[in-house]
Write an enzyme that holds these catalytic residues in place. Sequence first.
Site, short mmCIF file in Angstrom:
data_model
loop_
_atom_site.label_atom_id
_atom_site.label_comp_id
_atom_site.label_asym_id
_atom_site.label_seq_id
_atom_site.Cartn_x
_atom_site.Cartn_y
_atom_site.Cartn_z
N ASN A 27 0.80 -1.23 0.00
CA ASN A 27 0.00 0.00 0.00
C ASN A 27 0.83 1.28 0.00
OD1 ASN A 27 -3.11 -0.30 0.13
ND2 ASN A 27 -2.33 -2.01 1.33
N PRO A 109 -2.18 -8.35 6.03
CA PRO A 109 -3.52 -8.92 5.77
C PRO A 109 -4.54 -8.20 6.64
CG PRO A 109 -1.91 -10.67 6.12
CD PRO A 109 -1.24 -9.38 6.51
N GLU A 225 13.51 2.39 14.08
CA GLU A 225 13.05 3.57 13.32
C GLU A 225 12.94 4.77 14.25
OE1 GLU A 225 9.57 2.04 11.08
OE2 GLU A 225 10.14 3.53 9.59
C1 6MZ Z 1 6.88 1.07 9.55
C2 6MZ Z 1 5.63 0.94 7.62
C3 6MZ Z 1 6.45 1.91 7.00
O1 6MZ Z 1 0.85 -3.40 4.67
O2 6MZ Z 1 -1.06 -1.94 4.02
N1 6MZ Z 1 4.68 0.59 6.74
N2 6MZ Z 1 5.85 0.52 8.87
N3 6MZ Z 1 7.70 1.99 9.00
C4 6MZ Z 1 7.51 2.46 7.75
N4 6MZ Z 1 8.35 3.43 7.30
C5 6MZ Z 1 7.91 4.64 6.70
N5 6MZ Z 1 5.99 2.09 5.76
C6 6MZ Z 1 4.91 1.27 5.61
O3 6MZ Z 1 1.31 -1.24 3.53
C7 6MZ Z 1 1.25 -0.11 4.36
C8 6MZ Z 1 1.63 -0.46 5.77
O4 6MZ Z 1 3.01 -0.81 5.83
C9 6MZ Z 1 3.59 -0.37 7.05
C10 6MZ Z 1 2.48 0.31 7.85
O5 6MZ Z 1 1.90 -0.63 8.72
C11 6MZ Z 1 1.50 0.69 6.74
O6 6MZ Z 1 0.18 0.82 7.23
P1 6MZ Z 1 0.30 -2.48 3.64
O7 6MZ Z 1 0.29 -3.05 2.25
#
Ligand code: 6MZ
Length: 360
Positions: A27, A109, A225
């Site tokens: 996403n 998921p 992070e």
């Molecule tokens: C931590 C991150 C992230 O899973 O819905 N996500 N988690 N640090 C980051 N650095 C910037 N970037 C993305 O993709 C989006 C989700 O990935 C994680 C977060 O949980 C975000 O909601 P999906 O496909």
Amino acid sequence: MEETEDKSKVMNWWVSMPKVELHAHLNGSIRNSTLLELARELGEKGTIVFSDFEHVIRKNDRSLREVFKLFDLIHIVTTDHKTITRITKEVVEDFAAENVVYLELRTTPKRNDSIGMNKRSYMEAVVEGLRSVNSLEINFSSYDVEKCSGTNEKKIFVRLLLSIDRRESTQAAMETVNLALEMRDVGVVGIDLSGNPTIGEWATFFPALKFAREQGLEVTLHCGEVPNSVEIQSMLDFLPGRIGHACCFQDEEWKKLKLSKIPVEICLTSNIRTESISSMDVHHFAELYKASHPIVLCTDDSGVFSTNLSNEYALVSSTFGLGRMELFELARKAVDFIYAGEGVKMELIKVFESAARTLK
Ligand code: 6MZ
């Protein structure tokens, strides 16, 4: 004009180089144009206020906190089966278009009772997206490596990581691990722990991550992070297959990391945009590269941060003064850290060998 031409020539080189992407959130990798189109549709239906949404999407500099707000917005427009299938297909096509030859795509998921979505049906929609890629040769099943070799068509190996969101309970995390185990034959190779790093406790996720590993799944963790020594130490002690980011480490943690040789997924643009690192020239890439610590360049969220993997290589080259061949070797080395099996590794080694002969 000349300068622009030179720049585009240089960029073409990074695009044509084969690359391995190991840290990309589905996403977060969505095309801006798709995101705006989806938001406009929902705006017309009155589900969201499009102008509010557009303002957030178009904004470029975002703190880590704002990024997670943006993800909540993105999820509102993407979390239905049809859209998940569409964005999966587009994301794979975009990576393949810039010569990513192996992509480990991660996604959380999700459950959305109001539209009959559960974690399994969400993942089935993702797999449907992989199946619907028809503009190139794609291999995502662990059982048919040979299907992705022997033709001249553009090809990509894709494997999936299921993410546990730090907002989830132990039980929900366990559900994700069990789903991953059931979906191994459609390319699921491991588990990722991600989400807002200021939320959740390591102890909540540990049982599910331990179980995942005992069952033979690979594990990668978003680690450091934000500053949190206790958690970083626990994560390193867990000895995950890889970690992502590693921005806020203290001396003690650097020492531990280097001794452990755990590969680090480096996401430069993301770290700068979220202000986890103050500027490119002080990024820990340089130190880890100098120490020959295993590292791999990644995009994290190419859509959200308006980048792509070729751009990340170009950025490292210009910031740290590394040449094409040094970075080609860095890309090639990433094959060692992939979670797919030996068959895929062998195929990728051949891809890089062939590129080494033709690229200059
Ligand atoms: C931590 C991150 C992230 O899973 O819905 N996500 N988690 N640090 C980051 N650095 C910037 N970037 C993305 O993709 C989006 C989700 O990935 C994680 C977060 O949980 C975000 O909601 P999906 O496909």
